[in-house]
Design a protein around this motif. Structure first.
Motif, PDB file in Angstrom:
ATOM      1  N   HIS A  66      -7.831   4.991  -2.092  1.00 19.54           N
ATOM      2  CA  HIS A  66      -6.775   4.492  -2.978  1.00 19.54           C
ATOM      3  C   HIS A  66      -7.144   3.075  -3.382  1.00 19.54           C
ATOM      4  CE1 HIS A  66      -5.741   2.995   1.024  1.00 19.54           C
ATOM      5  NE2 HIS A  66      -5.306   1.929   0.348  1.00 19.54           N
ATOM      6  N   HIS A 109      -5.547  -1.051  -4.713  1.00 16.39           N
ATOM      7  CA  HIS A 109      -4.472  -2.043  -4.854  1.00 16.39           C
ATOM      8  C   HIS A 109      -4.865  -2.909  -6.050  1.00 16.39           C
ATOM      9  CE1 HIS A 109      -3.023  -1.218  -0.671  1.00 16.39           C
ATOM     10  NE2 HIS A 109      -4.295  -0.902  -0.514  1.00 16.39           N
ATOM     11  N   GLU A 149      -6.239  -7.226  -1.936  1.00 16.25           N
ATOM     12  CA  GLU A 149      -5.505  -7.552  -0.691  1.00 16.25           C
ATOM     13  C   GLU A 149      -6.291  -8.605   0.093  1.00 16.25           C
ATOM     14  OE1 GLU A 149      -4.258  -3.721   1.267  1.00 16.25           O
ATOM     15  OE2 GLU A 149      -2.401  -4.413   0.341  1.00 16.25           O
ATOM     16  N   HIS A 156      -9.880   1.040  -1.255  1.00 14.23           N
ATOM     17  CA  HIS A 156      -9.886   1.301   0.191  1.00 14.23           C
ATOM     18  C   HIS A 156     -10.230   2.754   0.455  1.00 14.23           C
ATOM     19  CE1 HIS A 156      -6.983  -2.273   1.036  1.00 14.23           C
ATOM     20  NE2 HIS A 156      -8.246  -2.658   0.967  1.00 14.23           N
ATOM     21  N   THR A 166      -2.346  -1.911   5.859  1.00 12.89           N
ATOM     22  CA  THR A 166      -1.617  -2.925   5.083  1.00 12.89           C
ATOM     23  C   THR A 166      -0.323  -2.331   4.499  1.00 12.89           C
ATOM     24  OG1 THR A 166      -2.694  -2.425   2.962  1.00 12.89           O
ATOM     25  CG2 THR A 166      -3.793  -4.018   4.426  1.00 12.89           C
TER      26      THR A 166
HETATM   27 ZN   LIG Z   1      -5.170   0.046   0.954  1.00 10.29          ZN
END
Ligand SMILES: [Zn+2]
Ligand SMILES: CC#CCNS(=O)(=O)c1cc(S(N)(=O)=O)ccc1C(=O)O
Length: 260
Positions: A93, A95, A105, A118, A198
């Motif tokens: 996925h 961010h 992140e 990630h 996270t």
């Molecule tokens: Zn992530």
């Protein structure tokens, strides 16, 4: 800086009531201070073997879009690096931010990237399922890859073309034969540290492997991410942007590097 203040102000509800794992000592993400990272000559090269046929589907889970893999065999695994055995790929996925000035992140010397990939893996040797591994110390390994604005990424485009089909929360579409190794930078260098998920449950079960070199994606590809919605069909639309968690304190941790 104003960017930093704006960045934190625009947090997704998931993190607005920032859950602090009571007594958390190894939370993620962190700001990696390059000069404080310690070169570890015992770190091996990371070995990645993903079988594109294990790719199952892509879906919008309400705070990112995820591509899920068949993790019932050892067909898509990583090993080497800081790892004592192989780990199975479960999902990947991203961010990202509302604008290119923020979105990742992790940070490197406070440099933030427009997005971060990630790839989530779990330890089939010490856990019997992904759900168990989430609660195990070192049950998970997440590889983080920074995205920077630059050239068009041909490998990513197959993913981007599927995003309109998962615009709304809980939308799901079959997505077969995708090899996420095409999203890896060719440079082998990485940092590694002990951290956490996270997103809830924020469990401290993750060995993080953060690639030093970002991959390049173009403006149109980033803007396709920002067309996704946090909201379900029929609800008032909320664009899926700024789905990153704020930085967490390093506390008593050392970040190791695989490179001098
Ligand atoms: Zn992530
Ligand atoms: C119960 C439970 C759980 C955690 N699942 S996850 O590890 O795939 C994951 C990991 C991460 S991250 N950002 O920590 O890699 C984010 C999101 C997810 C997710 O379920 O959607």
């Amino acid at each position: 800086t104003c960017t930093q203040i704006n960045r934190n102000a625009a947090l997704h509800p998931l993190w607005q009531s920032e859950l602090s794992v009571s007594g958390g000592t190894r939370q993620s993400p962190i700001n990696i201070h390059w000069r404080d990272s310690v070169y570890d000559p015992h770190l091996k090269p990371l070995k990645i073997h993903y079988d594109p046929a294990t790719c199952l589907y892509i879906w919008n889970n309400g705070y990112s879009f995820q591509v899920e893999f068949d993790d019932t065999t050892d067909k898509s695994v990583i090993m080497g690096g800081p790892l004592e055995n192989h780990y199975r790929l479960k999902q990947f996925h991203f961010h990202w931010g509302a604008i290119n000035e923020w979105g990742s992140e992790h940070m490197v010397d406070s440099k933030v990237y427009p997005a971060e990939l990630h790839l989530v893996h779990w330890n089939p040797v010490t856990s019997t399922s992904f759900e168990d591994a989430i609660m195990e110390n070192n049950g998970l390994v997440v590889i983080g890859v920074f995205l920077k604005l630059g050239a068009h990424h041909a490998g990513l485009q197959k993913l981007v073309d599927a995003l309109p089909a998962v615009k709304h929360k809980d939308a799901i579409v079959e997505f077969d034969v995708f090899d996420p190794s095409c999203l890896m930078p060719s440079c082998p260098d990485y940092w590694t540290y002990d951290g956490s998920l996270t997103t809830p449950p924020l469990t401290e079960s993750v060995t993080w492997i953060i690639k030093k070199t970002p991959i390049e994606v173009d403006q149109n590809q980033l803007e396709e991410f920002r067309m996704l919605l946090f909201t379900s069909a029929g609800e008032e639309e909320k664009r899926m942007v700024d789905n990153f968690r704020p930085l967490q304190p390093l506390m008593n941790r050392t970040v190791r590097s695989s490179f001098r």
